[in-house]
Design a protein around this motif. Structure first.
Motif, PDB file in Angstrom:
ATOM      1  N   ASP A   1      16.167   7.507   1.869  1.00 31.09           N
ATOM      2  CA  ASP A   1      15.109   8.014   2.747  1.00 31.09           C
ATOM      3  C   ASP A   1      14.122   8.872   1.971  1.00 31.09           C
ATOM      4  O   ASP A   1      12.905   8.807   2.189  1.00 31.09           O
ATOM      5  N   LEU A   2      14.637   9.696   1.063  1.00 30.80           N
ATOM      6  CA  LEU A   2      13.758  10.543   0.249  1.00 30.80           C
ATOM      7  C   LEU A   2      12.886   9.686  -0.666  1.00 30.80           C
ATOM      8  O   LEU A   2      11.714  10.002  -0.900  1.00 30.80           O
ATOM      9  N   ASN A   3      13.449   8.597  -1.171  1.00 31.93           N
ATOM     10  CA  ASN A   3      12.670   7.688  -2.011  1.00 31.93           C
ATOM     11  C   ASN A   3      11.531   7.048  -1.227  1.00 31.93           C
ATOM     12  O   ASN A   3      10.458   6.765  -1.776  1.00 31.93           O
ATOM     13  N   LEU A   4      11.768   6.825   0.073  1.00 30.64           N
ATOM     14  CA  LEU A   4      10.740   6.204   0.903  1.00 30.64           C
ATOM     15  C   LEU A   4       9.493   7.076   1.012  1.00 30.64           C
ATOM     16  O   LEU A   4       8.374   6.569   1.081  1.00 30.64           O
ATOM     17  N   PHE A   5       9.683   8.396   1.030  1.00 27.87           N
ATOM     18  CA  PHE A   5       8.528   9.283   1.091  1.00 27.87           C
ATOM     19  C   PHE A   5       7.684   9.144  -0.177  1.00 27.87           C
ATOM     20  O   PHE A   5       6.452   9.131  -0.117  1.00 27.87           O
ATOM     21  N   ALA A   6       8.367   9.030  -1.310  1.00 28.79           N
ATOM     22  CA  ALA A   6       7.653   8.833  -2.578  1.00 28.79           C
ATOM     23  C   ALA A   6       6.963   7.478  -2.583  1.00 28.79           C
ATOM     24  O   ALA A   6       5.828   7.341  -3.055  1.00 28.79           O
ATOM     25  N   GLU A   7       7.644   6.472  -2.031  1.00 29.38           N
ATOM     26  CA  GLU A   7       7.059   5.136  -1.969  1.00 29.38           C
ATOM     27  C   GLU A   7       5.862   5.109  -1.030  1.00 29.38           C
ATOM     28  O   GLU A   7       4.894   4.394  -1.263  1.00 29.38           O
ATOM     29  N   GLY A   8       5.932   5.915   0.051  1.00 23.24           N
ATOM     30  CA  GLY A   8       4.805   5.997   0.977  1.00 23.24           C
ATOM     31  C   GLY A   8       3.570   6.543   0.289  1.00 23.24           C
ATOM     32  O   GLY A   8       2.451   6.048   0.483  1.00 23.24           O
ATOM     33  N   ALA A   9       3.763   7.568  -0.550  1.00 21.75           N
ATOM     34  CA  ALA A   9       2.645   8.141  -1.307  1.00 21.75           C
ATOM     35  C   ALA A   9       2.107   7.126  -2.306  1.00 21.75           C
ATOM     36  O   ALA A   9       0.888   7.029  -2.525  1.00 21.75           O
ATOM     37  N   GLU A  10       3.013   6.351  -2.886  1.00 19.68           N
ATOM     38  CA  GLU A  10       2.607   5.323  -3.842  1.00 19.68           C
ATOM     39  C   GLU A  10       1.798   4.232  -3.149  1.00 19.68           C
ATOM     40  O   GLU A  10       0.815   3.721  -3.696  1.00 19.68           O
ATOM     41  N   ILE A  11       2.210   3.881  -1.925  1.00 22.34           N
ATOM     42  CA  ILE A  11       1.472   2.879  -1.155  1.00 22.34           C
ATOM     43  C   ILE A  11       0.032   3.335  -0.926  1.00 22.34           C
ATOM     44  O   ILE A  11      -0.923   2.581  -1.142  1.00 22.34           O
ATOM     45  N   MET A  12      -0.140   4.574  -0.487  1.00 24.20           N
ATOM     46  CA  MET A  12      -1.481   5.099  -0.210  1.00 24.20           C
ATOM     47  C   MET A  12      -2.328   5.114  -1.477  1.00 24.20           C
ATOM     48  O   MET A  12      -3.523   4.809  -1.444  1.00 24.20           O
ATOM     49  N   SER A  13      -1.692   5.480  -2.597  1.00 24.17           N
ATOM     50  CA  SER A  13      -2.423   5.517  -3.870  1.00 24.17           C
ATOM     51  C   SER A  13      -2.857   4.121  -4.290  1.00 24.17           C
ATOM     52  O   SER A  13      -4.010   3.909  -4.701  1.00 24.17           O
ATOM     53  N   ASP A  14      -1.942   3.152  -4.154  1.00 21.08           N
ATOM     54  CA  ASP A  14      -2.263   1.777  -4.557  1.00 21.08           C
ATOM     55  C   ASP A  14      -3.319   1.161  -3.643  1.00 21.08           C
ATOM     56  O   ASP A  14      -4.207   0.434  -4.100  1.00 21.08           O
ATOM     57  N   LEU A  15      -3.218   1.436  -2.333  1.00 20.04           N
ATOM     58  CA  LEU A  15      -4.194   0.866  -1.402  1.00 20.04           C
ATOM     59  C   LEU A  15      -5.592   1.418  -1.639  1.00 20.04           C
ATOM     60  O   LEU A  15      -6.592   0.742  -1.373  1.00 20.04           O
ATOM     61  N   SER A  16      -5.659   2.657  -2.134  1.00 20.10           N
ATOM     62  CA  SER A  16      -6.975   3.237  -2.421  1.00 20.10           C
ATOM     63  C   SER A  16      -7.678   2.457  -3.531  1.00 20.10           C
ATOM     64  O   SER A  16      -8.911   2.457  -3.627  1.00 20.10           O
ATOM     65  N   ASN A  17      -6.897   1.776  -4.387  1.00 14.86           N
ATOM     66  CA  ASN A  17      -7.480   0.960  -5.454  1.00 14.86           C
ATOM     67  C   ASN A  17      -8.137  -0.301  -4.916  1.00 14.86           C
ATOM     68  O   ASN A  17      -8.938  -0.939  -5.613  1.00 14.86           O
ATOM     69  N   CYS A  18      -7.782  -0.690  -3.692  1.00 17.36           N
ATOM     70  CA  CYS A  18      -8.339  -1.917  -3.115  1.00 17.36           C
ATOM     71  C   CYS A  18      -9.800  -1.755  -2.709  1.00 17.36           C
ATOM     72  O   CYS A  18     -10.541  -2.731  -2.626  1.00 17.36           O
ATOM     73  N   LYS A  19     -10.191  -0.511  -2.413  1.00 19.79           N
ATOM     74  CA  LYS A  19     -11.582  -0.229  -2.017  1.00 19.79           C
ATOM     75  C   LYS A  19     -12.006  -1.076  -0.823  1.00 19.79           C
ATOM     76  O   LYS A  19     -13.049  -1.735  -0.841  1.00 19.79           O
ATOM     77  N   PHE A  20     -11.172  -1.060   0.224  1.00 19.32           N
ATOM     78  CA  PHE A  20     -11.460  -1.865   1.414  1.00 19.32           C
ATOM     79  C   PHE A  20     -12.820  -1.531   2.030  1.00 19.32           C
ATOM     80  O   PHE A  20     -13.488  -2.377   2.606  1.00 19.32           O
ATOM     81  N   GLU A  21     -13.207  -0.260   1.911  1.00 22.27           N
ATOM     82  CA  GLU A  21     -14.438   0.193   2.573  1.00 22.27           C
ATOM     83  C   GLU A  21     -15.687  -0.037   1.725  1.00 22.27           C
ATOM     84  O   GLU A  21     -16.813   0.125   2.210  1.00 22.27           O
ATOM     85  N   GLN A  22     -15.527  -0.413   0.470  1.00 17.09           N
ATOM     86  CA  GLN A  22     -16.655  -0.452  -0.465  1.00 17.09           C
ATOM     87  C   GLN A  22     -17.775  -1.377  -0.003  1.00 17.09           C
ATOM     88  O   GLN A  22     -18.954  -1.001  -0.016  1.00 17.09           O
ATOM     89  N   SER A  23     -17.440  -2.603   0.393  1.00 19.80           N
ATOM     90  CA  SER A  23     -18.494  -3.556   0.775  1.00 19.80           C
ATOM     91  C   SER A  23     -19.248  -3.087   2.011  1.00 19.80           C
ATOM     92  O   SER A  23     -20.459  -3.300   2.126  1.00 19.80           O
ATOM     93  N   VAL A  24     -18.537  -2.423   2.945  1.00 20.40           N
ATOM     94  CA  VAL A  24     -19.206  -1.910   4.147  1.00 20.40           C
ATOM     95  C   VAL A  24     -20.216  -0.838   3.767  1.00 20.40           C
ATOM     96  O   VAL A  24     -21.372  -0.854   4.222  1.00 20.40           O
ATOM     97  N   PHE A  25     -19.798   0.098   2.914  1.00 21.79           N
ATOM     98  CA  PHE A  25     -20.698   1.170   2.486  1.00 21.79           C
ATOM     99  C   PHE A  25     -21.866   0.622   1.677  1.00 21.79           C
ATOM    100  O   PHE A  25     -22.996   1.106   1.789  1.00 21.79           O
ATOM    101  N   ASP A  26     -21.611  -0.395   0.858  1.00 29.66           N
ATOM    102  CA  ASP A  26     -22.687  -0.973   0.051  1.00 29.66           C
ATOM    103  C   ASP A  26     -23.722  -1.668   0.929  1.00 29.66           C
ATOM    104  O   ASP A  26     -24.930  -1.589   0.664  1.00 29.66           O
ATOM    105  N   ILE A  27     -23.263  -2.360   1.973  1.00 29.90           N
ATOM    106  CA  ILE A  27     -24.204  -2.997   2.902  1.00 29.90           C
ATOM    107  C   ILE A  27     -24.998  -1.945   3.664  1.00 29.90           C
ATOM    108  O   ILE A  27     -26.218  -2.077   3.848  1.00 29.90           O
ATOM    109  N   MET A  28     -24.316  -0.880   4.107  1.00 30.55           N
ATOM    110  CA  MET A  28     -25.004   0.197   4.830  1.00 30.55           C
ATOM    111  C   MET A  28     -26.066   0.848   3.947  1.00 30.55           C
ATOM    112  O   MET A  28     -27.171   1.162   4.414  1.00 30.55           O
ATOM    113  N   ALA A  29     -25.744   1.036   2.677  1.00 35.97           N
ATOM    114  CA  ALA A  29     -26.708   1.633   1.752  1.00 35.97           C
ATOM    115  C   ALA A  29     -27.901   0.704   1.548  1.00 35.97           C
ATOM    116  O   ALA A  29     -29.062   1.144   1.504  1.00 35.97           O
TER     117      ALA A  29
END
Length: 213
Positions: free
Chosen positions: A92-120
């Motif tokens: 369970d304690l490892n899952l908390f670390a994995e949760g933080a890792e998930i958020m860090s890795d997903l930030s690399n995807c830049k899901f919002e980038q194309s939306v912001f670029d179109i808005m700009a």
């Protein structure tokens, strides 16, 4: 009280699962996540015209490790009371670390980038002081690229004939193709170019005019 009841129902449902059912559930989640990865990969590369050999987010966007961690977190959401199992406190304690890792890795995807670029881009105006996202511009963009879009629609129709494929690799490829079509459509609709691409295009046009003169 309602939240507790929902968690209790989820846990009762999880307790009734066989090992085969749980494995099937995990396999389905992994398949869907891998399919989404394929879709986004195709979309991002097509929208930004990125070469196929370049990695998105340094290769960490929805990599195998991230997907496995998300599946593990999904097990917790499906059976939240498993956190109360003292014998699994280390996991369970490892899952908390994995949760933080998930958020860090997903930030690399830049899901919002194309939306912001179109808005700009939509804040920019042409020589007539008309927004580059005005309906007149989008209609013109679609008209000029009608053959490209028709080809994409034909390809999409072919993809959907056997969608979703039972083979995981084929399903991933189908999703990637659909993502590529979506990225192409948005790029064409807004005539989107990155600043680097716009500068290169402008330089090429200027060189062509000088050569013509």
């Amino acid at each position: 009280m309602k939240s507790f009841a929902i968690l209790a129902l989820a846990s009762v449902s999880a307790l009734g699962q066989t090992a085969e059912e749980k494995q099937a559930q995990d396999d389905m989640m992994y398949l869907q996540l891998d399919g989404f990865k394929g879709f986004y990969d195709g979309y991002y590369r097509s929208f930004y015209k990125i070469n196929s050999h370049e990695d998105i987010g340094d290769g960490k966007c929805l990599d195998d490790s991230t997907i496995e961690n998300i599946v593990a977190m999904g097990d917790i959401l499906h059976d939240p009371f498993s956190l109360l199992d003292i014998s699994k406190i280390h996991d369970d304690l490892n899952l908390f670390a994995e949760g933080a890792e998930i958020m860090s890795d997903l930030s690399n995807c830049k899901f919002e980038q194309s939306v912001f670029d179109i808005m700009a881009m939509c804040k920019e105006v042409d020589e007539d002081n008309v927004s580059k996202c005005a309906m007149s511009h989008m209609t013109e963009n679609l008209t000029k690229n009608m053959f490209v879009l028709m080809g994409k629609l034909t390809g999409m129709a072919e993809t959907m004939k056997d969608f979703p494929a039972e083979d995981p690799e084929e399903y991933h490829e189908q999703m990637r193709e659909l993502g590529t079509d979506a990225g192409t459509f948005l790029r064409v609709l807004y005539n989107f170019q990155t600043p680097e691409q716009a500068e290169k295009s402008s330089h090429s046009s200027s060189s062509a005019r000088r050569h013509h003169n």
